[in-house]
Design a protein around this motif. Structure first.
Motif, PDB file in Angstrom:
ATOM      1  N   ARG A  61       5.390  16.466  20.276  1.00  0.00           N
ATOM      2  CA  ARG A  61       4.249  15.923  19.534  1.00  0.00           C
ATOM      3  C   ARG A  61       4.461  14.449  19.205  1.00  0.00           C
ATOM      4  NH1 ARG A  61       3.512  20.721  17.551  1.00  0.00           N
ATOM      5  NH2 ARG A  61       5.175  20.632  16.020  1.00  0.00           N
ATOM      6  N   GLU A  62       5.643  14.137  18.706  1.00  0.00           N
ATOM      7  CA  GLU A  62       5.949  12.768  18.314  1.00  0.00           C
ATOM      8  C   GLU A  62       5.883  11.827  19.524  1.00  0.00           C
ATOM      9  OE1 GLU A  62       9.017  11.899  15.010  1.00  0.00           O
ATOM     10  OE2 GLU A  62      10.072  11.482  16.887  1.00  0.00           O
ATOM     11  N   GLU A  63       6.432  12.259  20.649  1.00  0.00           N
ATOM     12  CA  GLU A  63       6.435  11.428  21.854  1.00  0.00           C
ATOM     13  C   GLU A  63       5.020  11.223  22.394  1.00  0.00           C
ATOM     14  OE1 GLU A  63       9.358  13.345  24.363  1.00  0.00           O
ATOM     15  OE2 GLU A  63      10.929  12.988  22.857  1.00  0.00           O
ATOM     16  N   LEU A  64       4.195  12.239  22.297  1.00  0.00           N
ATOM     17  CA  LEU A  64       2.807  12.099  22.732  1.00  0.00           C
ATOM     18  C   LEU A  64       2.061  11.109  21.836  1.00  0.00           C
ATOM     19  CD1 LEU A  64       0.445  12.812  24.521  1.00  0.00           C
ATOM     20  CD2 LEU A  64       0.100  14.881  23.130  1.00  0.00           C
ATOM     21  N   LEU A  65       2.283  11.205  20.541  1.00  0.00           N
ATOM     22  CA  LEU A  65       1.652  10.250  19.622  1.00  0.00           C
ATOM     23  C   LEU A  65       2.112   8.825  19.922  1.00  0.00           C
ATOM     24  CD1 LEU A  65       1.813  12.284  16.303  1.00  0.00           C
ATOM     25  CD2 LEU A  65      -0.276  11.366  17.350  1.00  0.00           C
ATOM     26  N   MET A  66       3.409   8.654  20.176  1.00  0.00           N
ATOM     27  CA  MET A  66       3.917   7.313  20.492  1.00  0.00           C
ATOM     28  C   MET A  66       3.285   6.784  21.777  1.00  0.00           C
ATOM     29  SD  MET A  66       7.956   7.255  19.428  1.00  0.00           S
ATOM     30  CE  MET A  66       8.422   8.811  20.162  1.00  0.00           C
ATOM     31  N   ARG A  67       3.128   7.660  22.768  1.00  0.00           N
ATOM     32  CA  ARG A  67       2.502   7.242  24.026  1.00  0.00           C
ATOM     33  C   ARG A  67       1.056   6.838  23.797  1.00  0.00           C
ATOM     34  NH1 ARG A  67      -0.840   9.306  27.493  1.00  0.00           N
ATOM     35  NH2 ARG A  67      -0.717  11.435  26.735  1.00  0.00           N
ATOM     36  N   LYS A  68       0.317   7.673  23.053  1.00  0.00           N
ATOM     37  CA  LYS A  68      -1.092   7.370  22.786  1.00  0.00           C
ATOM     38  C   LYS A  68      -1.243   6.063  22.001  1.00  0.00           C
ATOM     39  CE  LYS A  68      -4.088  10.634  21.912  1.00  0.00           C
ATOM     40  NZ  LYS A  68      -4.779  11.809  21.320  1.00  0.00           N
ATOM     41  N   ALA A  69      -0.277   5.762  21.146  1.00  0.00           N
ATOM     42  CA  ALA A  69      -0.345   4.550  20.321  1.00  0.00           C
ATOM     43  C   ALA A  69       0.170   3.321  21.051  1.00  0.00           C
ATOM     44  CB  ALA A  69       0.459   4.756  19.037  1.00  0.00           C
ATOM     45  N   GLY A  70       0.807   3.515  22.205  1.00  0.00           N
ATOM     46  CA  GLY A  70       1.390   2.383  22.922  1.00  0.00           C
ATOM     47  C   GLY A  70       2.608   1.816  22.216  1.00  0.00           C
ATOM     48  N   TYR A  71       3.371   2.678  21.562  1.00  0.00           N
ATOM     49  CA  TYR A  71       4.543   2.227  20.813  1.00  0.00           C
ATOM     50  C   TYR A  71       5.559   1.590  21.762  1.00  0.00           C
ATOM     51  CZ  TYR A  71       8.661   2.376  17.814  1.00  0.00           C
ATOM     52  OH  TYR A  71       9.790   2.038  17.101  1.00  0.00           O
ATOM     53  N   PRO A  72       5.919   0.323  21.556  1.00  0.00           N
ATOM     54  CA  PRO A  72       6.758  -0.394  22.520  1.00  0.00           C
ATOM     55  C   PRO A  72       8.212   0.094  22.604  1.00  0.00           C
ATOM     56  CG  PRO A  72       6.291  -1.789  20.614  1.00  0.00           C
ATOM     57  CD  PRO A  72       5.468  -0.546  20.465  1.00  0.00           C
ATOM     58  N   GLN A  73       8.713   0.774  21.586  1.00  0.00           N
ATOM     59  CA  GLN A  73      10.098   1.266  21.608  1.00  0.00           C
ATOM     60  C   GLN A  73      10.172   2.755  21.938  1.00  0.00           C
ATOM     61  OE1 GLN A  73      12.719  -0.783  21.352  1.00  0.00           O
ATOM     62  NE2 GLN A  73      11.164  -2.386  21.322  1.00  0.00           N
ATOM     63  N   ARG A  74       9.117   3.268  22.541  1.00  0.00           N
ATOM     64  CA  ARG A  74       9.029   4.704  22.826  1.00  0.00           C
ATOM     65  C   ARG A  74      10.193   5.206  23.670  1.00  0.00           C
ATOM     66  NH1 ARG A  74       6.062   8.051  26.781  1.00  0.00           N
ATOM     67  NH2 ARG A  74       5.541   6.130  27.828  1.00  0.00           N
ATOM     68  N   GLU A  75      10.550   4.504  24.721  1.00  0.00           N
ATOM     69  CA  GLU A  75      11.620   4.978  25.604  1.00  0.00           C
ATOM     70  C   GLU A  75      12.965   5.080  24.883  1.00  0.00           C
ATOM     71  OE1 GLU A  75      11.226   6.414  28.538  1.00  0.00           O
ATOM     72  OE2 GLU A  75       9.072   6.045  28.243  1.00  0.00           O
ATOM     73  N   ALA A  76      13.280   4.115  24.050  1.00  0.00           N
ATOM     74  CA  ALA A  76      14.526   4.162  23.271  1.00  0.00           C
ATOM     75  C   ALA A  76      14.494   5.335  22.296  1.00  0.00           C
ATOM     76  CB  ALA A  76      14.742   2.849  22.529  1.00  0.00           C
ATOM     77  N   HIS A  77      13.344   5.558  21.701  1.00  0.00           N
ATOM     78  CA  HIS A  77      13.198   6.660  20.755  1.00  0.00           C
ATOM     79  C   HIS A  77      13.374   7.995  21.476  1.00  0.00           C
ATOM     80  CE1 HIS A  77      11.511   7.729  16.688  1.00  0.00           C
ATOM     81  NE2 HIS A  77      11.510   8.902  17.289  1.00  0.00           N
ATOM     82  N   ILE A  78      12.783   8.103  22.648  1.00  0.00           N
ATOM     83  CA  ILE A  78      12.918   9.327  23.437  1.00  0.00           C
ATOM     84  C   ILE A  78      14.380   9.566  23.810  1.00  0.00           C
ATOM     85  CG2 ILE A  78      12.366  10.353  25.692  1.00  0.00           C
ATOM     86  CD1 ILE A  78       9.538   9.129  25.358  1.00  0.00           C
ATOM     87  N   LYS A  79      15.117   8.520  24.117  1.00  0.00           N
ATOM     88  CA  LYS A  79      16.543   8.671  24.422  1.00  0.00           C
ATOM     89  C   LYS A  79      17.301   9.266  23.238  1.00  0.00           C
ATOM     90  CE  LYS A  79      17.002   5.202  28.013  1.00  0.00           C
ATOM     91  NZ  LYS A  79      17.593   3.935  28.419  1.00  0.00           N
ATOM     92  N   GLU A  80      16.939   8.843  22.022  1.00  0.00           N
ATOM     93  CA  GLU A  80      17.566   9.441  20.834  1.00  0.00           C
ATOM     94  C   GLU A  80      17.251  10.931  20.755  1.00  0.00           C
ATOM     95  OE1 GLU A  80      17.205   7.617  16.966  1.00  0.00           O
ATOM     96  OE2 GLU A  80      17.039   5.625  17.871  1.00  0.00           O
ATOM     97  N   HIS A  81      16.003  11.287  21.038  1.00  0.00           N
ATOM     98  CA  HIS A  81      15.621  12.695  21.028  1.00  0.00           C
ATOM     99  C   HIS A  81      16.434  13.472  22.057  1.00  0.00           C
ATOM    100  CE1 HIS A  81      11.286  11.963  19.305  1.00  0.00           C
ATOM    101  NE2 HIS A  81      12.226  11.778  18.400  1.00  0.00           N
ATOM    102  N   ARG A  82      16.565  12.929  23.246  1.00  0.00           N
ATOM    103  CA  ARG A  82      17.300  13.637  24.312  1.00  0.00           C
ATOM    104  C   ARG A  82      18.778  13.800  23.958  1.00  0.00           C
ATOM    105  NH1 ARG A  82      13.002  14.472  24.480  1.00  0.00           N
ATOM    106  NH2 ARG A  82      11.463  14.035  26.040  1.00  0.00           N
TER     107      ARG A  82
END
Length: 154
Positions: A61-82
């Motif tokens: 859910r969080e990653e989808l929201l970040m994608r929809k918002a165009g959050y520029p640090q999304r990939e780094a955040h996803i790496k933390e999740h992984r």
């Protein structure tokens, strides 16, 4: 006494994420109750599975929201999740391979610090970008039903 007491400072201002975070705090507290209450390996493993499953849905859910918002640090955040997902998956496998293994405070310490540090750090950073971004019912269901599948759409 609960391991983590919800504090207003944990709110990131995105209702669905704040609700998820409250539930994750509750699940960590339930895991602590199972471990410290001597409820047995089966109960500990069951609570851990629920915590892991819900964490996957929350991350989706969080990653989808970040994608929809165009959050520029999304990939780094996803790496933390992984990274967290990988660490916890290894633990779950260990528990499955050794059913007699009991979980201990070190796991609780790890989960507590990871969750509170992540909310107060990385999650707080995306909050301004996600204001007003919502998910429709289908997107919520996708996050619950298939949390590890990449979201639909661009």
């Amino acid at each position: 006494m609960a391991r983590i007491t919800w504090q207003e400072s944990f709110n990131v201002g995105v209702e669905v994420i704040d609700c998820d975070h409250r539930l994750l705090v509750s699940l960590i507290n339930q895991l602590e109750d199972a471990i410290l209450g001597g409820q047995g390996c089966d109960v500990e493993a069951a609570v851990l599975r629920v915590l892991v499953d819900y964490t996957h849905s929350h991350f989706a859910r969080e990653e989808l929201l970040m994608r929809k918002a165009g959050y520029p640090q999304r990939e780094a955040h996803i790496k933390e999740h992984r990274a967290l997902t990988d660490q916890v998956a290894a633990l779950v496998k260990k528990v499955a391979d050794q059913p007699e293994m009991t979980l201990d405070r070190s796991l609780l310490d790890f989960l507590q610090h990871w969750l509170t540090d992540h909310i107060l750090g990385a999650d707080r950073a995306y909050a301004p970008y996600l204001q007003g971004v919502t998910l429709n019912a289908e997107e919520h269901l996708d996050a619950v039903e298939q949390p590890n599948r990449p979201p639909r759409g661009p």
